[in-house]
Write an enzyme that holds these catalytic residues in place. Sequence first.
Site, short mmCIF file in Angstrom:
data_model
loop_
_atom_site.label_atom_id
_atom_site.label_comp_id
_atom_site.label_asym_id
_atom_site.label_seq_id
_atom_site.Cartn_x
_atom_site.Cartn_y
_atom_site.Cartn_z
CE LYS A 1 -2.22 2.55 3.12
NZ LYS A 1 -2.24 3.87 2.44
CD GLU B 1 13.17 3.91 8.07
OE1 GLU B 1 13.11 4.74 9.01
OE2 GLU B 1 13.16 4.22 6.88
CB CYS C 1 12.79 8.84 8.30
SG CYS C 1 13.53 7.75 7.07
CD GLU D 1 10.42 12.27 11.56
OE1 GLU D 1 9.43 11.64 11.94
OE2 GLU D 1 11.32 11.77 10.85
#
Lengths: 324, 502
Positions: B206, B280, B314, B411
């Site tokens: 997906k 991850e 990331c 983040e």
Amino acid sequence: MSPRTATTRRTRASVLDDRPMQPLATSRNGAASERVEVRKTYKLYIGGAFPRTESGRSYEVFDARGRLLANASRGTRKDIREAVRAARKALPGWAAKTAYNRSQILYRIAELMEGRREQFVAEVAAAQGVSRRRATREVDAAIDRWVWYAGWADKFSQVIGSVNPVNGPYFNFSVPEPTGVVGVIAPEESSLLGLVSRLAPVIVSGNTAVVVASETRPLPVVTLTEVLATSDVPGGVVNVVTGLRREIVPALAAHMDVNALDAFGVAPSEAAAVEDAGVENVKRLVRPPSGGLQRYDWLADAAQSPYLIGQFVETKTVWHPIGA
Amino acid sequence: MTMTKKPETRPAPASWGLAAGAHVPWEYASAPESTDHVQIKPEYGLFIGNEFAPSKPKRTFEVINPATEEVLARVARASAKDVDRAVTVARGAYHNTWSKLPGSERAKYLYRIARIIQERSREFAVVETLNSGKPIKESRDVDVPLAAAHFFYYAGWADKLDYAFPNRQPRSLGVAAQIIPWNFPLMMLAWKIAPALACGNTVVLKPASTTPLTAYLFADVVRQAELPPGVVNIITGPGEIGMELVRHPEVNKVAFTGSTAVGKMIARAVAGSDKKLTLELGGKAANIVFDDAPIDQAIEGIINGIYFNQGEVCCAGSRLFVQESVYEPLLDKLKARLSTLRVGDPLDKNTDVGAINSAGQLAKVQELVESGIEEGAEIFQPDCQLPDRGFFFRPTLFTGVSQSHRIAQEEIFGPVLSVLTFRTPEEAIEKANNTPYGLSAGVWTEKGSRIFKMVAAMRAGVVWANTFNRFDPTSPFGGYKESGYGREGGLHGLAAYVRLDA
């Protein structure tokens, strides 16, 4: 959880009702003139010391035939917290030791266990209700397992690590590093060999451990802590809390400063809750075998593997340019 | 070839150090990449069993170009029934064909895929840029070549798995459910699908709902490579469809790349099952510059570290730690370099910083930047013009940031750098590791022994020393702590897709 759990959860009063004035199973029976045995108090092992549980409580531990063996400390959530703190404190020093040094320390554990071999055999036989012959095999295998993992300390990095041939002018390599503080939930059935088989691969790479001992068979592991305390393993590298697993396992599984959890010894029915509790800080988790551990052969070669060491390490990859 | 007229010049930013009122001495002409060889269909169905079909019930959603806000296509919105169908088809393909195929044959299919991506590389690069907003030079030079390389690398493992796991008899797992983010749509697809197929698993993937187009273009590669039907299935829809996929009882493996919050939801969903999981997740990387670092190289590394892919990375070097003794000269150079970044049309070959992927992400970046200002950090943004339309954000730098500021903790996933300082290596280590994340880190110094001290002290899965943001299929990638577990890339990346016996 083994069927024996129900027995251990009996209150002291009910036990006394059932078995009034019963001598301890380890006591030597004999004439009144014989020397009165000095019994051992089974305590926790935290930060290299042997504290009693902060709760001041204990629970009764029976042998396989239902005879009282001893009172074990009924550790608590707070004891788990103290143990995690001790493990975190010991981590930098243990992880920074050279692999050769850790190798010798694990070998030293085997040396000292060998010296107490008879004691371990008696305790394993009493705890598990197995023959002396069978208990001897398990104790010998536990000692040999320390020797085997001692040998891996300065080798597993070469097996698990790599130099990676990247497409460009960079030197690139991957090395295993200890994950950190690892919770180890001891297998309930195999009182000594089971735990040694799970603990050795955790600490050999530089992790520190908080162990929840077998609830019904904790005594051999408490004796193991006496070996650890005298075998150059720095205090805090291994911490052991005994008690009722339903009280302390959830606290360990949910603790935010525990990096990984070996839930191999958890009953399959409890696995989902333990795993769920560990999610909040993204704990690494080793699940129990789906069929449980009743038929697991701890003596088999498969019960020891460098891949178990690999389940409690992080892979660090390093890049550096190549140039003049 | 269109003639380009000489562009007008603009006032030079003060940080360039030119005379007051001076104009930029020259400007880039626009250099747009051609799109004429790219065909985006008006509508894409779900790709299940090598066929495109509408979702049931038929529902679609729009996919837009974040640089223009124009609709690129409509794609199917999968239902729970569609998820079930995709997993069932993948299960069938696993049992009937793929798991029975010798590794050497699986390898050849993967080599085919690698070659076709290379052959159609420009098409992939243009579609990736149109859909994601990333600069064409990055999709062309990084995303697409790395995606092809990943398939080429794992192709070779397919018949060599016994050598990767000696004495362990590696076996495939079954159906892998793979959920990927919008920042590197094709590259993340390759990181997921290549090792899964090499190890003998089949896949239901997906893609992120804002960036499905290169995944559906990849479906055409699957068709051209003549993969057996059902080995690769691609479905699109919102996050809850991803959760349906994760929960499906016939799924054996879940691989997720995305935010830590969603990663935890997924971990809870698989708790107690025997589904193998790799995550991850997010990061807040420290990029540490010592006073003996090669400053000009470090400047390039800092810029690449945080403004590559608009900072939507990331492992972005979003926290810069500068040793106090070089703070001022380094900051001057950094600001000057920041002012030369070209922000704008992602299809322009000279563009350095393209569009933020979505309005929602842009709002999140803006909100965090405002929090930085409110909490007392000092903001610097170059004086560049942004396009009138699209989701653009100026490359931003904050100084005077303290450890407790949100911009030093959370983040941001945008082109925003927080600059902090340190005096000693120990202080740098302490501050760098003061985060629940642990994906990556950077170290800049010319002293070899210090590199190794710092590399060893970083609680992070990838450490770049005197470089940053390098990726390679042979190089394991993944995090410590709340940045997830498992590795992608290299021999280590295989472990996520095999069952080890013995």
